[in-house]
Design a protein around this motif. Structure first.
Motif, PDB file in Angstrom:
ATOM      1  N   PHE A 155       5.667  -7.267  -5.220  1.00  0.00           N
ATOM      2  CA  PHE A 155       4.715  -6.388  -4.546  1.00  0.00           C
ATOM      3  C   PHE A 155       4.889  -4.977  -5.090  1.00  0.00           C
ATOM      4  CE2 PHE A 155       5.690  -9.824  -1.553  1.00  0.00           C
ATOM      5  CZ  PHE A 155       4.408 -10.338  -1.366  1.00  0.00           C
ATOM      6  N   LEU A 156       3.795  -4.384  -5.552  1.00  0.00           N
ATOM      7  CA  LEU A 156       3.844  -3.093  -6.221  1.00  0.00           C
ATOM      8  C   LEU A 156       3.413  -1.955  -5.298  1.00  0.00           C
ATOM      9  CD1 LEU A 156       2.251  -4.121  -9.631  1.00  0.00           C
ATOM     10  CD2 LEU A 156       4.675  -4.039  -9.016  1.00  0.00           C
ATOM     11  N   LYS A 157       4.039  -0.821  -5.496  1.00  0.00           N
ATOM     12  CA  LYS A 157       3.713   0.378  -4.728  1.00  0.00           C
ATOM     13  C   LYS A 157       2.615   1.153  -5.448  1.00  0.00           C
ATOM     14  CE  LYS A 157       5.849   4.349  -2.471  1.00  0.00           C
ATOM     15  NZ  LYS A 157       7.130   5.056  -2.226  1.00  0.00           N
ATOM     16  N   GLY A 158       1.577   1.507  -4.692  1.00  0.00           N
ATOM     17  CA  GLY A 158       0.478   2.286  -5.240  1.00  0.00           C
ATOM     18  C   GLY A 158       0.343   3.627  -4.548  1.00  0.00           C
ATOM     19  N   ASN A 159      -0.690   4.348  -4.923  1.00  0.00           N
ATOM     20  CA  ASN A 159      -0.873   5.695  -4.401  1.00  0.00           C
ATOM     21  C   ASN A 159      -1.108   5.735  -2.895  1.00  0.00           C
ATOM     22  OD1 ASN A 159      -3.412   4.494  -5.244  1.00  0.00           O
ATOM     23  ND2 ASN A 159      -4.385   6.467  -4.848  1.00  0.00           N
ATOM     24  N   HIS A 160      -1.778   4.749  -2.328  1.00  0.00           N
ATOM     25  CA  HIS A 160      -2.024   4.759  -0.880  1.00  0.00           C
ATOM     26  C   HIS A 160      -0.730   4.539  -0.101  1.00  0.00           C
ATOM     27  CE1 HIS A 160      -6.452   4.928  -1.074  1.00  0.00           C
ATOM     28  NE2 HIS A 160      -6.221   4.409  -2.276  1.00  0.00           N
ATOM     29  N   GLU A 161       0.108   3.659  -0.587  1.00  0.00           N
ATOM     30  CA  GLU A 161       1.414   3.458   0.046  1.00  0.00           C
ATOM     31  C   GLU A 161       2.278   4.707  -0.110  1.00  0.00           C
ATOM     32  OE1 GLU A 161      -0.444  -0.356  -0.897  1.00  0.00           O
ATOM     33  OE2 GLU A 161       0.114   1.290  -2.240  1.00  0.00           O
ATOM     34  N   ASP A 162       2.165   5.357  -1.254  1.00  0.00           N
ATOM     35  CA  ASP A 162       2.913   6.593  -1.499  1.00  0.00           C
ATOM     36  C   ASP A 162       2.538   7.673  -0.486  1.00  0.00           C
ATOM     37  OD1 ASP A 162       4.628   8.375  -3.014  1.00  0.00           O
ATOM     38  OD2 ASP A 162       2.829   9.210  -3.940  1.00  0.00           O
ATOM     39  N   ILE A 163       1.238   7.865  -0.278  1.00  0.00           N
ATOM     40  CA  ILE A 163       0.776   8.875   0.686  1.00  0.00           C
ATOM     41  C   ILE A 163       1.282   8.538   2.082  1.00  0.00           C
ATOM     42  CG2 ILE A 163      -1.245   9.880   1.819  1.00  0.00           C
ATOM     43  CD1 ILE A 163      -2.833   9.300  -0.727  1.00  0.00           C
ATOM     44  N   MET A 164       1.155   7.284   2.462  1.00  0.00           N
ATOM     45  CA  MET A 164       1.566   6.854   3.800  1.00  0.00           C
ATOM     46  C   MET A 164       3.072   7.042   4.008  1.00  0.00           C
ATOM     47  SD  MET A 164       1.076   3.117   5.434  1.00  0.00           S
ATOM     48  CE  MET A 164       2.005   2.573   6.834  1.00  0.00           C
ATOM     49  N   MET A 165       3.869   6.635   3.032  1.00  0.00           N
ATOM     50  CA  MET A 165       5.315   6.748   3.178  1.00  0.00           C
ATOM     51  C   MET A 165       5.761   8.204   3.198  1.00  0.00           C
ATOM     52  SD  MET A 165       6.285   3.759   3.779  1.00  0.00           S
ATOM     53  CE  MET A 165       8.056   3.908   3.705  1.00  0.00           C
ATOM     54  N   ARG A 166       5.106   9.068   2.427  1.00  0.00           N
ATOM     55  CA  ARG A 166       5.434  10.502   2.482  1.00  0.00           C
ATOM     56  C   ARG A 166       5.141  11.058   3.867  1.00  0.00           C
ATOM     57  NH1 ARG A 166       2.281  13.455  -1.316  1.00  0.00           N
ATOM     58  NH2 ARG A 166       1.696  11.540  -2.322  1.00  0.00           N
ATOM     59  N   PHE A 167       4.005  10.649   4.440  1.00  0.00           N
ATOM     60  CA  PHE A 167       3.671  11.094   5.786  1.00  0.00           C
ATOM     61  C   PHE A 167       4.703  10.585   6.788  1.00  0.00           C
ATOM     62  CE2 PHE A 167       1.616  10.360   9.894  1.00  0.00           C
ATOM     63  CZ  PHE A 167       1.357  11.683  10.228  1.00  0.00           C
ATOM     64  N   LEU A 168       5.101   9.339   6.660  1.00  0.00           N
ATOM     65  CA  LEU A 168       6.101   8.766   7.571  1.00  0.00           C
ATOM     66  C   LEU A 168       7.445   9.493   7.494  1.00  0.00           C
ATOM     67  CD1 LEU A 168       5.572   4.925   7.358  1.00  0.00           C
ATOM     68  CD2 LEU A 168       5.628   6.299   9.440  1.00  0.00           C
ATOM     69  N   GLU A 169       7.780   9.983   6.324  1.00  0.00           N
ATOM     70  CA  GLU A 169       9.063  10.658   6.142  1.00  0.00           C
ATOM     71  C   GLU A 169       9.037  12.114   6.572  1.00  0.00           C
ATOM     72  OE1 GLU A 169       9.888   9.955   2.011  1.00  0.00           O
ATOM     73  OE2 GLU A 169      10.009   7.785   2.323  1.00  0.00           O
ATOM     74  N   THR A 170       7.899  12.800   6.398  1.00  0.00           N
ATOM     75  CA  THR A 170       7.884  14.258   6.586  1.00  0.00           C
ATOM     76  C   THR A 170       6.771  14.792   7.483  1.00  0.00           C
ATOM     77  OG1 THR A 170       6.437  14.618   4.685  1.00  0.00           O
ATOM     78  CG2 THR A 170       8.818  14.531   4.255  1.00  0.00           C
ATOM     79  N   ALA A 171       5.796  13.974   7.841  1.00  0.00           N
ATOM     80  CA  ALA A 171       4.580  14.390   8.555  1.00  0.00           C
ATOM     81  C   ALA A 171       3.713  15.306   7.693  1.00  0.00           C
ATOM     82  CB  ALA A 171       4.899  15.057   9.905  1.00  0.00           C
ATOM     83  N   ASP A 172       4.003  15.383   6.385  1.00  0.00           N
ATOM     84  CA  ASP A 172       3.183  16.175   5.459  1.00  0.00           C
ATOM     85  C   ASP A 172       2.115  15.296   4.824  1.00  0.00           C
ATOM     86  OD1 ASP A 172       4.685  18.445   5.906  1.00  0.00           O
ATOM     87  OD2 ASP A 172       6.003  18.094   4.178  1.00  0.00           O
ATOM     88  N   GLY A 173       1.048  15.930   4.379  1.00  0.00           N
ATOM     89  CA  GLY A 173       0.029  15.233   3.624  1.00  0.00           C
ATOM     90  C   GLY A 173      -0.988  14.460   4.446  1.00  0.00           C
ATOM     91  N   LEU A 174      -1.067  14.751   5.747  1.00  0.00           N
ATOM     92  CA  LEU A 174      -1.989  13.994   6.590  1.00  0.00           C
ATOM     93  C   LEU A 174      -3.434  14.160   6.151  1.00  0.00           C
ATOM     94  CD1 LEU A 174      -2.563  12.155   8.962  1.00  0.00           C
ATOM     95  CD2 LEU A 174      -2.527  14.179  10.462  1.00  0.00           C
ATOM     96  N   ASP A 175      -3.846  15.371   5.797  1.00  0.00           N
ATOM     97  CA  ASP A 175      -5.237  15.575   5.382  1.00  0.00           C
ATOM     98  C   ASP A 175      -5.605  14.685   4.196  1.00  0.00           C
ATOM     99  OD1 ASP A 175      -5.565  17.454   7.367  1.00  0.00           O
ATOM    100  OD2 ASP A 175      -5.349  19.179   6.037  1.00  0.00           O
ATOM    101  N   GLY A 176      -4.726  14.616   3.188  1.00  0.00           N
ATOM    102  CA  GLY A 176      -4.979  13.769   2.030  1.00  0.00           C
ATOM    103  C   GLY A 176      -5.000  12.301   2.390  1.00  0.00           C
TER     104      GLY A 176
END
Length: 174
Positions: free
Chosen positions: A12-33
């Protein structure tokens, strides 16, 4: 569902949508994107409603905690264990692509999930035939150095899979 069929492997490969979601889960940053890239539907799938995709939540940290609680257990572990790429035979499987001319071991994880034009427009022999998604086309693209299989299922309704047997490539589509 927890184990592949006998005789098969799963990667299973990590893509940009998973990247955005995981960054949000870790920091609460990037919600708008993330809101512009599927957050509303993803959260709704976990029972979390956001009323308007174009308006950020008034409290991103509260939303992050709510999502983290909903993702506890196997779903979170699945996301945390996604691979950036997989090689098999003469093929490299990756979400977006690679930076041409850069050795695989030196590729930036961000590029593997996000690169677009530098990779798509390149005729470089990468040492593998790269199988990728991320860049939507009406039909699969087969080039000597890459195979693009993203047919934009989220809006076209056409999901494409590549079947690679030896040197032959064919496609399955919904």
């Amino acid at each position: 569902i927890n184990h592949p069929l006998d005789g098969f492997e799963r990667h299973f490969l990590k893509g940009n949508h998973e990247d955005i979601m995981m960054r949000f889960l870790e920091t609460a940053d990037g919600l708008d994107g993330w809101l512009m890239n599927g957050a509303r539907d993803t959260m709704a799938g976990y029972g979390i409603e956001i009323s308007n995709i174009f308006q950020p939540a008034s409290d991103p940290e509260q939303l992050r905690r709510t999502l983290a609680n909903a993702l506890a257990g196997p779903h979170r572990a699945f996301l945390e264990n996604l691979e950036f790429y997989h090689t098999e035979g003469g093929y490299l499987f990756v979400h977006a692509g690679i930076q041409p001319g850069v050795a695989l071991e030196q590729q930036d994880d961000h590029d593997l999930m996000w690169v677009r034009n530098a990779f798509i427009e390149s005729d470089t022999d990468h040492g593998w035939r790269v199988v990728h998604g991320h860049t939507i086309r009406d039909r699969p693209q087969v080039r000597p150095n890459r195979i693009g299989i993203d047919t934009g299922a989220w809006h076209s309704g056409v999901l494409t899979a590549a079947v690679i047997e030896g040197g032959d490539v064919r496609f399955l589509q919904t």
